[in-house]
Design an enzyme around this catalytic site. Structure first.
Site, PDB file in Angstrom:
ATOM      1  N   ASN A   9     -11.596 -32.095 -15.099  1.00 17.72           N
ATOM      2  CA  ASN A   9     -12.956 -31.564 -14.981  1.00 17.72           C
ATOM      3  C   ASN A   9     -12.835 -30.221 -14.265  1.00 17.72           C
ATOM      4  OD1 ASN A   9     -15.627 -31.047 -14.512  1.00 17.72           O
ATOM      5  ND2 ASN A   9     -16.079 -33.044 -13.601  1.00 17.72           N
ATOM      6  N   ARG A  90     -13.802 -32.683 -19.554  1.00  8.49           N
ATOM      7  CA  ARG A  90     -15.258 -32.648 -19.533  1.00  8.49           C
ATOM      8  C   ARG A  90     -15.658 -31.223 -19.912  1.00  8.49           C
ATOM      9  NH1 ARG A  90     -19.416 -32.691 -14.480  1.00  8.49           N
ATOM     10  NH2 ARG A  90     -21.257 -32.605 -15.801  1.00  8.49           N
ATOM     11  N   HIS A 179     -25.658 -34.018 -18.701  1.00  7.92           N
ATOM     12  CA  HIS A 179     -25.356 -35.338 -18.121  1.00  7.92           C
ATOM     13  C   HIS A 179     -25.286 -36.394 -19.224  1.00  7.92           C
ATOM     14  CE1 HIS A 179     -27.429 -34.010 -14.123  1.00  7.92           C
ATOM     15  NE2 HIS A 179     -26.118 -33.867 -14.006  1.00  7.92           N
ATOM     16  N   ARG A 238     -31.089 -26.213  -7.580  1.00 11.38           N
ATOM     17  CA  ARG A 238     -31.758 -25.618  -8.755  1.00 11.38           C
ATOM     18  C   ARG A 238     -33.260 -25.878  -8.695  1.00 11.38           C
ATOM     19  NH1 ARG A 238     -27.840 -28.630 -12.487  1.00 11.38           N
ATOM     20  NH2 ARG A 238     -25.883 -27.501 -12.183  1.00 11.38           N
ATOM     21  N   GLU A 387     -19.040 -41.656 -15.479  1.00 11.10           N
ATOM     22  CA  GLU A 387     -18.749 -40.670 -16.526  1.00 11.10           C
ATOM     23  C   GLU A 387     -17.252 -40.616 -16.828  1.00 11.10           C
ATOM     24  OE1 GLU A 387     -21.161 -38.200 -13.892  1.00 11.10           O
ATOM     25  OE2 GLU A 387     -21.715 -37.056 -15.660  1.00 11.10           O
TER      26      GLU A 387
END
Ligand code: ADP
Length: 413
Positions: A9, A90, A179, A238, A387
């Site tokens: 990742n 990923r 996601h 965010r 994940e």
């Protein structure tokens, strides 16, 4: 016999990796290289309950990949790189190209490069990770697992923005959602739990980044993130959805460029912007001490989540099998979960089991994760996301297909 698979990742200045033994799906070691491109970069390795920390100047992702492989060899997690039978990456954006994971060939790599314009912070590191691995281990299958793939089933009326149609056709402006690997994992877990494919779910993935998905008949029907992960819910740093006129206004008022404002919307807004704190645990501690901005930020987050749940409840015609909370905040923030449920319970006929909600962290390993009462109209659940497991599973399956068929483009279900 077991085989070894590597999951990577890569971020803009970091690289996380884990080495697994498959089919046992057992993690042998994981590592986290930080501050790539900086003379004071450092990394940690975790294995067998131990943690090793090292400092070394790592100037780019190729050097990071080499450092990772050297550590795997030096610590004898592998005796030779040829032991690694597949590498899973990923990848944040798959655009409209990919609705599932794929083996990375020249064309896939070019498409990922092409999508860099949509996620300029994420893709350069990911591409560097893929290319570095390819140069060192050219014959090992590399698999891309996209954050956007699961959301490709959304109907057009849910993914289009009301903007000039040519912006969609010529520039790819539409909602993609992110996601997806987490939302897919939870959906599959719920399909097993309810023993049916066509589950209707509202999945709240609330971590530092946060998104909510509406799952209709086992497929993504709507989701809160958009063209990029900036849209939708209030997040750690965010802003989530805002009136887009704010951008021009604040550029003029504060003499900022669009790039500067976009960076502030991504990195200095959300909970951090309101209360000066983006870690939810610290934010809760501040709120409990009476800090008004921290209390305001938490109320804003609660409302932002509740509004999406309400929207998706309506999109599902009230026919919901479960409302699921997952990721760092979703799995752990007891009071926030309870406040969200309080604000929607009478409208939706759901009822929280306070005891289960309070104790879920203690019991989640051994119980189903249900935190609603028996009389609740539908189930409210807490399910830990995974994940990495999904990336590993896709990488293993696709690498096996490459081995048996010579070459395969997409994951065969
Ligand atoms: P990401 O993967 O997007 O970095 P995570 O899913 O790990 O994010 O979630 C990180 C968030 O979860 C942080 O805001 C952190 O404070 C919050 N969190 C973790 N543990 C707890 C806890 N016990 N109670 C409340 N919040 C928590």
């Amino acid at each position: 016999m077991s085989e070894k698979y590597l999951i990577i990742n890569a971020g803009s200045s970091s690289l996380k990796f884990s080495l697994y033994e498959v089919p046992e799906m057992k993690e042998i070691v994981n590592g986290y290289i930080e501050k790539i491109g900086n003379v004071d970069s450092f990394y940690t390795l975790k294995f067998n309950g131990k943690k090793l920390e090292k400092r070394k100047a790592i100037m780019d992702h190729t050097e990071a990949v080499r450092t990772m492989l050297e550590e795997l060899l030096d610590n004898q997690f592998i005796v030779d790189v040829s032991e690694i039978k597949g590498i899973g990456h990923r990848v944040v954006h798959g655009g409209e190209f990919y609705s599932q994971s794929v083996v990375i060939d020249e064309e896939v790599l070019n498409n990922i490069k092409d999508l860099t314009k949509l996620v300029p912070l994420h893709h350069p590191g990911e591409i560097a990770g893929i290319e570095s691995m390819k140069s060192i281990m050219p014959d090992v299958p590399q698999v891309a697992v996209f954050d956007t793939a699961f959301h490709q089933t959304m109907p057009r009326e849910n993914y289009m923005y009301a903007l000039p149609y040519s912006w969609y056709e010529e520039n790819g402006v539409r909602k993609y959602g992110f996601h997806g690997t987490s939302h897919r994992y939870i959906t599959e877990e719920m399909q097993k739990y309810f023993n049916k494919k066509d589950v209707n779910l509202i999945i709240c993935h609330i971590g530092s980044g946060a998104s909510i998905s509406c799952i209709k008949d086992g497929e993504c029907y709507d989701t809160s993130m958009g063209l990029t992960p900036l849209d939708g819910l209030i997040m750690g740093t965010r802003s989530g959805s805002i009136d887009s006129s704010i951008i021009e206004y604040i550029c003029k008022e504060r003499s900022l460029t669009v790039e500067e404002v976009t960076s502030i919307l991504n990195k200095k807004s959300g909970l951090l912007g309101i209360a000066g704190q983006n870690d939810f645990r610290d934010l809760e501690a501040l709120a409990n001490k009476g800090d008004e901005k921290a209390q305001l930020a938490i109320k804003m987050l609660r409302n932002s989540i509740a509004k999406f749940i309400a929207q998706y409840y309506v999109e599902l015609g009230g026919q919901v099998d479960a409302l699921v909370f997952t990721a760092g905040i979703g799995e752990n923030a007891i009071t926030l979960r309870s406040d969200i449920i309080k604000s929607i319970s009478s409208a939706m006929g759901i009822e929280l089991d306070a005891d289960a909600n309070n104790n879920i962290a203690r019991f989640k390993e051994i119980q189903s994760g249900v935190i609603s009462t028996l009389s609740s109209k539908f189930k409210v659940m807490v399910i830990p996301t995974n994940e990495e497991y999904m990336i590993l599973k896709d990488t293993f399956e696709l690498s096996q297909q490459v081995k048996s068929k010579g070459q395969s483009k997409v994951l065969k279900k």
